[in-house]
Design a protein around this motif. Structure first.
Motif, PDB file in Angstrom:
ATOM      1  N   UNK A  68       0.825  -1.206   0.000  1.00 27.91           N
ATOM      2  CA  UNK A  68       0.000   0.000   0.000  1.00 27.91           C
ATOM      3  C   UNK A  68       0.858   1.254   0.000  1.00 27.91           C
ATOM      4  N   UNK A  69       1.958   1.221   0.736  1.00 30.49           N
ATOM      5  CA  UNK A  69       2.871   2.366   0.751  1.00 30.49           C
ATOM      6  C   UNK A  69       3.524   2.555  -0.619  1.00 30.49           C
ATOM      7  N   UNK A  70       3.900   1.460  -1.275  1.00 25.94           N
ATOM      8  CA  UNK A  70       4.525   1.547  -2.599  1.00 25.94           C
ATOM      9  C   UNK A  70       3.546   2.031  -3.658  1.00 25.94           C
ATOM     10  N   UNK A  71       2.274   1.659  -3.517  1.00 23.59           N
ATOM     11  CA  UNK A  71       1.273   2.021  -4.527  1.00 23.59           C
ATOM     12  C   UNK A  71       0.795   3.460  -4.394  1.00 23.59           C
ATOM     13  N   UNK A  72       1.046   4.083  -3.261  1.00 20.77           N
ATOM     14  CA  UNK A  72       0.493   5.420  -3.010  1.00 20.77           C
ATOM     15  C   UNK A  72       0.935   6.473  -4.021  1.00 20.77           C
ATOM     16  N   UNK A  73       2.228   6.564  -4.405  1.00 25.90           N
ATOM     17  CA  UNK A  73       2.619   7.623  -5.349  1.00 25.90           C
ATOM     18  C   UNK A  73       1.928   7.532  -6.711  1.00 25.90           C
ATOM     19  N   UNK A  74       1.539   6.332  -7.124  1.00 29.25           N
ATOM     20  CA  UNK A  74       0.906   6.168  -8.437  1.00 29.25           C
ATOM     21  C   UNK A  74      -0.611   6.051  -8.351  1.00 29.25           C
ATOM     22  N   UNK A  75      -1.181   6.286  -7.165  1.00 25.43           N
ATOM     23  CA  UNK A  75      -2.635   6.227  -7.011  1.00 25.43           C
ATOM     24  C   UNK A  75      -3.300   7.308  -7.857  1.00 25.43           C
ATOM     25  N   UNK A  76      -4.473   6.987  -8.390  1.00 26.05           N
ATOM     26  CA  UNK A  76      -5.177   7.895  -9.299  1.00 26.05           C
ATOM     27  C   UNK A  76      -6.381   8.508  -8.592  1.00 26.05           C
TER      28      UNK A  76
END
Length: 239
Positions: A68-76
């Protein structure tokens, strides 16, 4: 198709009723919202249920937090919040988990999908979700699992559920807690986050594979609801 099944027609009615993210206490908008909730109630297979402790084994829980932390910068952006993509290995692991099995067995008379759908939901200051219902498909039934939460002084933001004209349940989850509900026939939303607030949720979704003609053996009861009582979170009015 039953008229209540067409969520594409219901959401254009429901979403404008909470233009600032707050459910009105009374007045025409509350009357309309309550009428919709009352009409949908007989088709609701599950009332919102609070789960005090999500039984996900520690290694998988750590993997979810890291992913979840890794996915946060690319969240839309999706409305006034952001959505993140979940690693497929985690999707498969959650689908096979005892927690997913527990959720499947907790809905009487309905056989839920073997495969779960997952998404990360990120909320920050001023984010909110309008009143709405979920569509037929991957998130017909949803379990919102809190992965991270930052609170500040004052009334907190919460996910709320309009059960009928006069009944509302709201849940301000802490990390490791969850709420399980039938989003297709339950109008729900989230009140705005205040300055400095943050919420990170994992949405675990199921579709209804079919309706069971007989009750599934070994059904279990989930924990009772724990609604917030008193003032509407983020609002100056009461329920």
């Amino acid at each position: 198709m039953d008229q209540l099944d067409n969520w594409n027609e219901w959401n254009p009615i429901l979403m404008p009723l909470t233009p600032s993210g707050l459910l009105p206490r009374n007045g025409p908008r509350r009357e309309v919202a309550g009428a919709v909730a009352d009409m949908m109630a007989p088709k609701r297979a599950l009332s919102p249920r609070f789960l005090e402790k999500v039984e996900i084994e520690s290694q998988l829980w750590d993997a979810i937090r890291n992913d979840m932390a890794k996915a946060r910068p690319s969240a839309v952006a999706h409305g006034a919040r952001r959505l993140g993509e979940v690693d497929q290995d985690i999707v498969q692991a959650v689908s096979r988990s005892a927690f997913a099995t527990f959720l499947r067995r907790s809905v009487k008379g309905v056989v839920l999908s073997d495969q779960v759908s997952l998404s990360y939901l990120y909320y920050e200051e001023r984010d909110w979700v309008p009143l709405h219902v979920d569509g037929l498909g991957r998130f017909e039934y949803s379990c919102l699992v809190c992965v991270d939460r930052k609170r500040v002084a004052g009334r907190p933001s919460a996910t709320y559920f309009l059960l009928g004209r006069t009944e509302v349940a709201a849940f301000d989850l802490s990390a490791g807690e969850a709420v399980w509900f039938h989003g297709r026939y339950l109008p729900h939303g989230r009140t705005p986050l205040g300055p400095g607030e943050m919420v990170a949720l994992l949405n675990v979704g199921f579709s209804a594979a079919r309706t069971s003609s007989t009750e599934t053996s070994g059904l279990v009861d989930v924990a009772p609801t724990r609604p917030m009582v008193g003032e509407m979170p983020g609002s100056s009015s009461k329920w």
